[in-house]
Design an enzyme around this catalytic site. Structure first.
Site, mmCIF file in Angstrom:
data_model
loop_
_atom_site.group_PDB
_atom_site.id
_atom_site.type_symbol
_atom_site.label_atom_id
_atom_site.label_comp_id
_atom_site.label_asym_id
_atom_site.label_seq_id
_atom_site.Cartn_x
_atom_site.Cartn_y
_atom_site.Cartn_z
ATOM 1 N N ASP A 52 0.838 -1.195 0.000
ATOM 2 C CA ASP A 52 0.000 0.000 0.000
ATOM 3 C C ASP A 52 0.875 1.249 0.000
ATOM 4 O O ASP A 52 1.660 1.468 0.919
ATOM 5 C CB ASP A 52 -0.894 -0.006 1.241
ATOM 6 C CG ASP A 52 -1.800 1.202 1.315
ATOM 7 O OD1 ASP A 52 -2.947 1.090 0.857
ATOM 8 O OD2 ASP A 52 -1.359 2.251 1.820
ATOM 9 N N TYR A 57 2.796 9.868 -0.175
ATOM 10 C CA TYR A 57 3.969 9.281 0.476
ATOM 11 C C TYR A 57 5.256 9.596 -0.280
ATOM 12 O O TYR A 57 6.342 9.431 0.264
ATOM 13 C CB TYR A 57 3.833 7.757 0.578
ATOM 14 C CG TYR A 57 2.641 7.255 1.347
ATOM 15 C CD1 TYR A 57 1.872 8.088 2.150
ATOM 16 C CD2 TYR A 57 2.264 5.913 1.259
ATOM 17 C CE1 TYR A 57 0.774 7.610 2.841
ATOM 18 C CE2 TYR A 57 1.169 5.428 1.955
ATOM 19 C CZ TYR A 57 0.420 6.280 2.730
ATOM 20 O OH TYR A 57 -0.674 5.797 3.407
ATOM 21 N N LYS A 82 -2.963 5.886 -3.994
ATOM 22 C CA LYS A 82 -4.043 6.805 -3.652
ATOM 23 C C LYS A 82 -3.749 8.179 -4.231
ATOM 24 O O LYS A 82 -2.593 8.626 -4.234
ATOM 25 C CB LYS A 82 -4.187 6.929 -2.138
ATOM 26 C CG LYS A 82 -4.133 5.622 -1.364
ATOM 27 C CD LYS A 82 -4.201 5.884 0.136
ATOM 28 C CE LYS A 82 -3.791 4.640 0.914
ATOM 29 N NZ LYS A 82 -2.335 4.435 0.935
ATOM 30 N N HIS A 118 -7.679 9.429 -1.503
ATOM 31 C CA HIS A 118 -6.967 9.316 -0.229
ATOM 32 C C HIS A 118 -7.756 9.885 0.950
ATOM 33 O O HIS A 118 -7.694 9.355 2.061
ATOM 34 C CB HIS A 118 -5.617 10.040 -0.320
ATOM 35 C CG HIS A 118 -4.619 9.552 0.681
ATOM 36 N ND1 HIS A 118 -3.265 9.618 0.473
ATOM 37 C CD2 HIS A 118 -4.758 8.977 1.895
ATOM 38 C CE1 HIS A 118 -2.631 9.111 1.513
ATOM 39 N NE2 HIS A 118 -3.515 8.727 2.400
#
Length: 269
Positions: A52, A57, A82, A118
């Site tokens: 994931d 990120y 996401k 997200h």
């Protein structure tokens, strides 16, 4: 490994690995990337097939590099990413398409198994427009499944009522002390698979004591008991660890079952 069906073609492994600090200096979320793939390669070697990540990120490229380095075929891996919902990512439909193409390029893949919104905004018309674009990629097969993250009941209901394709996943915070039973029940009653992010975080010492007491009877750790409770109620878990021993332990959840009495104790935490 246990799998849960998202649609006729796609199944999600019930245990995955979070990655939000992987491939970063000092293993810190806000740190620059160093493109260290060792944690992901370790996880793959131990049997993880579900990873994931997210645009936010900043490390989709690290996962992409690990996929390239791995001896495991791409089709045997389940990759989630996401799209953020803050500016400038939603400023135009063209920008949304650009972000999605960026995810595909960074991950070095021509499809993504699961793509999520997200975080919801207060503007549900905006969310619906974004969802329609995700639907386009789903219909083309670029996304094998689509879903959301951090949506509450009313936001989910809005998408269900207005979308052509209902959300297949809702990824939410869920852990001892914050199980989110009502939201999970709402999702599961509507065929939406729930994923728990942070399943081993923000847990009180008192809760750990209860989990450890139960774990002693099964020769398992408190963390394994917390994860087992989730998967025994068909909630996908995505714990994260940089430690190979902990990575391995998080997979060892299928050789025991919690009793109804133990489940009642855990649910009360």
């Amino acid at each position: 490994m246990k799998y849960i069906s998202l649609n006729e073609q796609t199944q999600i492994p019930i245990i995955g690995s979070g990655t939000n600090t992987f491939g970063k200096v000092g293993r810190q979320y806000q740190a620059p990337l160093n493109h260290d793939t060792s944690e992901i390669i370790s996880a793959i070697s131990l049997g993880y097939r579900h990873f994931d990540t997210a645009v936010s990120y900043r490390n989709e490229s690290v996962l992409g590099l690990a996929i390239e380095e791995s001896v495991v075929p791409r089709e045997d891996l389940f990759i989630t990413s996401k799209i953020p919902t803050r500016e400038p990512y939603l400023e135009s439909n063209a920008m949304i398409h650009e972000v999605i193409q960026g995810s595909l390029e960074a991950l070095q893949t021509d499809y993504i198994d699961l793509y999520l919104i997200h975080k919801p905004t207060n503007n549900m018309d905006e969310m619906l427009n974004l969802w329609h674009i995700l639907e386009e990629y789903y219909k083309k097969g670029t996304f094998k499944a689509i879903g959301v993250s951090n949506f509450h009941e009313a936001q989910l209901q809005y998408l269900i009522e207005h979308a052509t394709t209902p959300p297949m996943v809702n990824q939410i915070e869920s852990h001892p002390g914050h199980w989110q039973d009502d939201l999970i029940a709402f999702c599961q009653q509507r065929g939406i698979v729930v994923e728990a992010w942070g399943p081993l975080t923000n847990i009180s010492d008192e809760a750990k004591d209860v989990l450890q007491d139960i774990g002693a009877k099964h020769e398992k750790s408190w963390a394994q008991i917390a994860l087992k409770y989730q998967i025994q109620r068909d909630v996908v878990v995505i714990p994260k660890s940089h430690n190979p021993e902990n990575q391995a332990a998080n997979l060892l959840l299928f050789d025991f079952e919690l009793t109804p009495e133990e489940i009642e104790r855990i649910s009360a935490l």
